[in-house]
Write a protein that holds these residues in place. Structure first.
Motif, PDB file in Angstrom:
ATOM      1  N   ALA A   1       1.241  29.870  87.490  1.00  0.00           N
ATOM      2  CA  ALA A   1       1.136  29.072  86.265  1.00  0.00           C
ATOM      3  C   ALA A   1       2.182  29.503  85.247  1.00  0.00           C
ATOM      4  O   ALA A   1       2.769  28.668  84.553  1.00  0.00           O
ATOM      5  N   ALA A   2       2.440  30.803  85.175  1.00  0.00           N
ATOM      6  CA  ALA A   2       3.520  31.276  84.300  1.00  0.00           C
ATOM      7  C   ALA A   2       4.867  30.763  84.792  1.00  0.00           C
ATOM      8  O   ALA A   2       5.750  30.451  83.983  1.00  0.00           O
ATOM      9  N   ALA A   3       5.026  30.635  86.098  1.00  0.00           N
ATOM     10  CA  ALA A   3       6.268  30.075  86.650  1.00  0.00           C
ATOM     11  C   ALA A   3       6.421  28.607  86.275  1.00  0.00           C
ATOM     12  O   ALA A   3       7.535  28.140  86.012  1.00  0.00           O
ATOM     13  N   VAL A   4       5.321  27.868  86.222  1.00  0.00           N
ATOM     14  CA  VAL A   4       5.385  26.458  85.823  1.00  0.00           C
ATOM     15  C   VAL A   4       5.781  26.346  84.345  1.00  0.00           C
ATOM     16  O   VAL A   4       6.594  25.493  83.977  1.00  0.00           O
ATOM     17  N   VAL A   5       5.215  27.196  83.512  1.00  0.00           N
ATOM     18  CA  VAL A   5       5.593  27.192  82.090  1.00  0.00           C
ATOM     19  C   VAL A   5       7.075  27.519  81.952  1.00  0.00           C
ATOM     20  O   VAL A   5       7.819  26.827  81.249  1.00  0.00           O
ATOM     21  N   ALA A   6       7.516  28.554  82.630  1.00  0.00           N
ATOM     22  CA  ALA A   6       8.925  28.944  82.552  1.00  0.00           C
ATOM     23  C   ALA A   6       9.829  27.851  83.118  1.00  0.00           C
ATOM     24  O   ALA A   6      10.875  27.545  82.538  1.00  0.00           O
ATOM     25  N   GLY A   7       9.425  27.255  84.236  1.00  0.00           N
ATOM     26  CA  GLY A   7      10.220  26.184  84.828  1.00  0.00           C
ATOM     27  C   GLY A   7      10.333  24.978  83.912  1.00  0.00           C
ATOM     28  O   GLY A   7      11.402  24.375  83.784  1.00  0.00           O
ATOM     29  N   GLY A   8       9.249  24.630  83.252  1.00  0.00           N
ATOM     30  CA  GLY A   8       9.281  23.514  82.308  1.00  0.00           C
ATOM     31  C   GLY A   8      10.177  23.797  81.117  1.00  0.00           C
ATOM     32  O   GLY A   8      10.942  22.936  80.691  1.00  0.00           O
ATOM     33  N   LEU A   9      10.106  25.012  80.589  1.00  0.00           N
ATOM     34  CA  LEU A   9      10.950  25.362  79.443  1.00  0.00           C
ATOM     35  C   LEU A   9      12.423  25.454  79.833  1.00  0.00           C
ATOM     36  O   LEU A   9      13.302  25.044  79.070  1.00  0.00           O
ATOM     37  N   VAL A  10      12.704  25.969  81.025  1.00  0.00           N
ATOM     38  CA  VAL A  10      14.088  26.037  81.491  1.00  0.00           C
ATOM     39  C   VAL A  10      14.634  24.634  81.725  1.00  0.00           C
ATOM     40  O   VAL A  10      15.772  24.320  81.339  1.00  0.00           O
ATOM     41  N   ALA A  11      13.845  23.765  82.346  1.00  0.00           N
ATOM     42  CA  ALA A  11      14.295  22.392  82.581  1.00  0.00           C
ATOM     43  C   ALA A  11      14.536  21.661  81.263  1.00  0.00           C
ATOM     44  O   ALA A  11      15.488  20.887  81.139  1.00  0.00           O
ATOM     45  N   GLU A  12      13.690  21.916  80.291  1.00  0.00           N
ATOM     46  CA  GLU A  12      13.890  21.311  78.972  1.00  0.00           C
ATOM     47  C   GLU A  12      15.185  21.811  78.338  1.00  0.00           C
ATOM     48  O   GLU A  12      15.930  21.042  77.742  1.00  0.00           O
ATOM     49  N   TRP A  13      15.471  23.093  78.500  1.00  0.00           N
ATOM     50  CA  TRP A  13      16.710  23.654  77.974  1.00  0.00           C
ATOM     51  C   TRP A  13      17.923  23.075  78.694  1.00  0.00           C
ATOM     52  O   TRP A  13      18.972  22.853  78.075  1.00  0.00           O
ATOM     53  N   LEU A  14      17.799  22.835  80.003  1.00  0.00           N
ATOM     54  CA  LEU A  14      18.914  22.282  80.769  1.00  0.00           C
ATOM     55  C   LEU A  14      19.261  20.860  80.332  1.00  0.00           C
ATOM     56  O   LEU A  14      20.385  20.404  80.535  1.00  0.00           O
TER      57      LEU A  14
ATOM     58  N   LEU B   1       8.779  15.207  81.962  1.00  0.00           N
ATOM     59  CA  LEU B   1       8.148  15.985  83.028  1.00  0.00           C
ATOM     60  C   LEU B   1       8.196  17.475  82.721  1.00  0.00           C
ATOM     61  O   LEU B   1       7.222  18.204  82.966  1.00  0.00           O
ATOM     62  N   ALA B   2       9.305  17.937  82.169  1.00  0.00           N
ATOM     63  CA  ALA B   2       9.426  19.354  81.823  1.00  0.00           C
ATOM     64  C   ALA B   2       8.427  19.739  80.739  1.00  0.00           C
ATOM     65  O   ALA B   2       7.773  20.784  80.816  1.00  0.00           O
ATOM     66  N   LYS B   3       8.300  18.895  79.733  1.00  0.00           N
ATOM     67  CA  LYS B   3       7.347  19.171  78.656  1.00  0.00           C
ATOM     68  C   LYS B   3       5.909  19.144  79.184  1.00  0.00           C
ATOM     69  O   LYS B   3       5.098  20.026  78.868  1.00  0.00           O
ATOM     70  N   ALA B   4       5.595  18.170  80.015  1.00  0.00           N
ATOM     71  CA  ALA B   4       4.256  18.086  80.598  1.00  0.00           C
ATOM     72  C   ALA B   4       3.973  19.274  81.513  1.00  0.00           C
ATOM     73  O   ALA B   4       2.850  19.792  81.548  1.00  0.00           O
ATOM     74  N   SER B   5       4.986  19.714  82.241  1.00  0.00           N
ATOM     75  CA  SER B   5       4.807  20.870  83.115  1.00  0.00           C
ATOM     76  C   SER B   5       4.526  22.136  82.319  1.00  0.00           C
ATOM     77  O   SER B   5       3.667  22.938  82.707  1.00  0.00           O
ATOM     78  N   SER B   6       5.233  22.311  81.222  1.00  0.00           N
ATOM     79  CA  SER B   6       4.975  23.512  80.421  1.00  0.00           C
ATOM     80  C   SER B   6       3.582  23.467  79.793  1.00  0.00           C
ATOM     81  O   SER B   6       2.895  24.487  79.721  1.00  0.00           O
ATOM     82  N   PHE B   7       3.147  22.284  79.372  1.00  0.00           N
ATOM     83  CA  PHE B   7       1.787  22.172  78.818  1.00  0.00           C
ATOM     84  C   PHE B   7       0.722  22.414  79.896  1.00  0.00           C
ATOM     85  O   PHE B   7      -0.244  23.145  79.675  1.00  0.00           O
ATOM     86  N   ALA B   8       0.893  21.789  81.052  1.00  0.00           N
ATOM     87  CA  ALA B   8      -0.074  21.975  82.139  1.00  0.00           C
ATOM     88  C   ALA B   8      -0.079  23.418  82.626  1.00  0.00           C
ATOM     89  O   ALA B   8      -1.139  23.982  82.933  1.00  0.00           O
ATOM     90  N   GLY B   9       1.101  24.029  82.694  1.00  0.00           N
ATOM     91  CA  GLY B   9       1.172  25.430  83.102  1.00  0.00           C
ATOM     92  C   GLY B   9       0.468  26.349  82.123  1.00  0.00           C
ATOM     93  O   GLY B   9      -0.202  27.301  82.524  1.00  0.00           O
TER      94      GLY B   9
END
Length: 160
Positions: free
Chosen positions: A126-139, A82-90
């Motif tokens: 949309a930038a927040a979605v990219v950042a959220g996806g990358l942060v979630a992936e890091w977590l 989901l995090a990876k998909a969120s960063s791509f969609a964002g």
């Protein structure tokens, strides 16, 4: 699963920007209306960004040892996907917003203030979605194994 690299994010951003600009150009040349994102889109994107990060926090707590329960591998893999998909969609939505903004600012007649506010809100969310996806992936990243650091190769044995 490998960490998300900047190349696909940049590619999706450029794809979205070019497609949005060309779509606006075609719609306007056909006498249609200019697409302006509704104000509900940025609100939804911010909620998605927050939800993705909140889903990853329990995994991080289990990885760091703050919680003693074992990590549910299926849950963790779903959150990472989901995090990876969120960063791509964002990244794609960020490109769409940039393409619309570029089209609006390139017109001879200045766009209205509400149009620019909606597009800017889409860009920020949309930038927040990219950042959220990358942060979630890091977590969700596991710490390095201590076993790999302590084992040494013995002379005469082949490396694994």
């Amino acid at each position: 699963m490998k960490r998300t690299s900047p190349a696909p994010l940049i590619g999706l951003f450029l794809l979205g920007a070019v497609c949005a600009y060309l779509l606006e150009l075609v719609l306007q040349s056909q006498g249609g209306f200019i697409y302006v994102p509704p104000i509900t889109l940025p609100t939804t994107l911010v909620v998605v960004a927050v939800a993705v990060v909140l889903l990853a926090i329990p995994i991080r707590r289990k990885v760091t040892g703050k919680r003693k329960e074992p990590i549910d591998a299926l849950y963790a893999s779903r959150v990472v996907a989901l995090a990876k998909a969120s960063s791509f969609a964002g990244a794609l939505l960020l490109g769409l917003g940039a393409g619309v903004l570029f089209y609006l600012l390139g017109r001879p007649i200045a766009p209205g203030g509400l149009m620019l506010i909606n597009v800017a809100a889409q860009l920020v969310s949309a930038a927040a979605v990219v950042a959220g996806g990358l942060v979630a992936e890091w977590l969700c990243v596991l710490p390095p194994d201590d076993h790999d650091k302590t084992t040494k190769e013995v002379a005469g044995e082949p490396a694994a």
